[in-house]
Write an enzyme that holds these catalytic residues in place. Structure first.
Site: not given
Length: 527
Positions: A15, A187
């Site tokens: 991420d 996301e």
């Protein structure tokens, strides 16, 4: 010209989020239940990175008590408003939805100190922040759709944030519900004001093999947004499982000083197309703009093995600016790679010096074991190479009877392997133990001659972990039984030292006389 070799941050750095301040880049990544949390890395060329600090680096900033593996800190975003750094992130407790949520921290220096968290009145995960030309602040994030058209449909929201009120203000706007009918988990959304438009980059398809990048744009930050007809604009899923690198997505854009564009994103090196013990790693991807849209890896359509960085001056970064994995050998206590579980390392261990002034960790035994979601006596580092030797020389002279210390190959509480010594009334017992899906199996054991120190090692070769005690291979563990694709969760493998009294009142301690991390191609001899 120098090049960045992919991944630019090997090992579990998922991420990734990036920003640029002047000629320097700053990057953060998820750390889940490991502390210190949210490493802040700095680079001048996107090739060589230095860990300048951690955003969650002191006791009491967040409550991690009892958070199980793959809970904790999810998907941070780092930005700079011209005066200070902002990080927004999510604290997740899978067993307790009431704990955690989205929060903001700020700092004038990326190395810290970072402020105490400001909690945001916003549900969901993966928050991000953007600033418009007038200085207004726009928070955004993702959540399960309030009125879903299909299972696990998600939606991206945006809302203004007031720094004076330290709260979200004004109306909320839902700006995105997915690029493709039936797509799941939009996301890691990021908004960017570029050339008079607002662009939304979002990951879709789930953070595994079907991961992808989609993009939309609007004239106003609050929308309406039009999706790119090419969506998803980037993915590796169409390459099949033989591509070697799978799950590319969760991208964040950055512009270099020369005006060129790049993206950082996560992906997984899986030589068999399924298993990736090193976890989700940070890759660099070139970006160009065509017809008002970003094109990822133009002319190639996949993450390259190397990315040219023509703006970088090979002589400009100091020699000390080397990625952590480029420094083989002893890992001293002040190395920023050290992490612990749910508490800061200095809350469970102290640093002491021997007669020659060499510093080492002193790790008191705790009742909890690596199988517990509590405060474990554990100190470890990410695995960043498929082929490596991790060696610990442990002074176990102060272990009490019934206490155990050793090395652990850790995926989670339920899935890990250990090579360990246990003190009994008769002496030391050496054993190799594999815990899989919560069940523990002793693979090998033998007695050791009386000694104050023991030499334990983990030798990783591709998908095999060899567990060694005093130079002898005791057991071999299949890495494909320990990675996240086999066990669930979001983590790569950690290698470290643990000490436990197995639930009894702890009395002893272990001293980590040496801990060495050696890539197999390193010329530094293993002690």
């Amino acid at each position: 010209m120098i090049s960045a070799a992919n991944p630019i941050l090997p090992g579990c750095y998922p991420d990734p989020s990036i920003c640029r301040v002047g000629d320097e880049y700053y990057l953060v990544a998820s750390t889940f239940e490991y502390l210190p949390g949210l490493p802040v890395l700095r680079s001048r060329d996107l090739v060589r990175w230095e860990t300048v600090g951690h955003a969650i680096d002191r006791a009491g900033m967040l409550d991690f008590d009892g958070i199980r593996s793959s809970g904790g800190l999810y998907a941070p975003t780092i930005r700079h408003d011209g005066e200070r750094f902002w990080i927004v992130c999510t604290l997740v407790d899978p067993s307790d939805d009431a704990r955690g949520g989205n929060f903001l921290i700020t700092a004038t220096d990326a190395a810290g100190p970072w402020s105490d968290p400001i909690w945001l009145d916003a549900d969901g995960i993966d928050p991000s922040v953007a600033f418009d030309e007038s200085g207004r602040v726009w928070m955004h994030g993702t959540r399960l759709a309030r009125n879903p058209a299909w299972h696990h449909q998600t939606e991206v929201w945006v809302r203004e944030y007031s720094p004076d009120e330290r709260a979200l203000v004004g109306p909320e706007h839902v700006i995105w519900r997915g690029a493709v009918n039936g797509v799941v988990w939009a996301e890691g959304p990021h908004l960017y004001p570029i050339d008079g438009r607002w662009y939304l980059i979002a990951a879709e398809g789930g953070t595994e093999f079907h991961h992808a990048v989609s993009v939309a744009r609007a004239d106003q930050v609050t929308g309406p947004y039009e999706g790119n007809r090419a969506n998803p604009v980037f993915t590796h899923r169409h390459l099949g499982r033989g591509a070697g690198v799978i799950g590319a997505g969760h991208a964040d854009l950055i512009q270099a000083p020369d005006g060129s564009w790049q993206a950082v994103m996560l992906a997984m090196r899986a030589s068999d197309g399924h298993h990736y013990p090193l976890g989700r790693e940070t890759f660099l991807c070139p970006v160009e703009w065509e017809d008002g849209w970003p094109v990822f890896a133009p002319g190639r359509g996949r993450l390259p093995e190397t990315v040219d960085v023509p703006w970088a001056d090979a002589a400009s970064p100091p020699d000390a600016w080397q990625p952590d994995d480029r420094r083989p050998g002893a890992v001293p206590p002040d190395d920023p790679r050290w992490t612990s579980l749910r508490v800061q390392p200095t809350q469970i261990a102290t640093v002491e010096s021997d007669d020659e002034g060499v510093q080492a960790w002193r790790l008191p035994v705790r009742a909890e074991s690596p199988a517990d979601a509590g405060t474990v006596a554990f100190l470890g580092v990410r695995q960043q190479h498929a082929d490596l030797d991790a060696t610990g020389i442990l002074d176990v002279s102060d272990l009490a009877v019934g206490e155990t210390a050793g090395l652990v190959v850790r995926q989670s509480e339920d899935d890990h392997a250990t090579v360990r010594v246990t003190r009994s009334a008769e002496g030391l017992m050496l054993s190799a133990v594999h815990r899989r899906a919560g069940g523990e199996h002793v693979i090998a054991q033998r007695t050791l001659a009386p000694a104050d120190t023991v030499r334990l090692a983990v030798r990783s070769r591709g998908y095999e972990y060899h567990l060694l005690g005093e130079g002898t291979v005791l057991a071999t563990i299949d890495a494909r039984e320990l990675d996240a694709s086999a066990t669930g969760g979001f983590l790569g493998i950690w290698l470290g030292v643990f000490a436990t009294s197995h639930g009894s009142e702890p009395r002893g301690h272990v001293r980590i006389s040496r801990f060495h991390y050696e890539p197999s191609d390193s010329q530094v001899p293993v002690p």
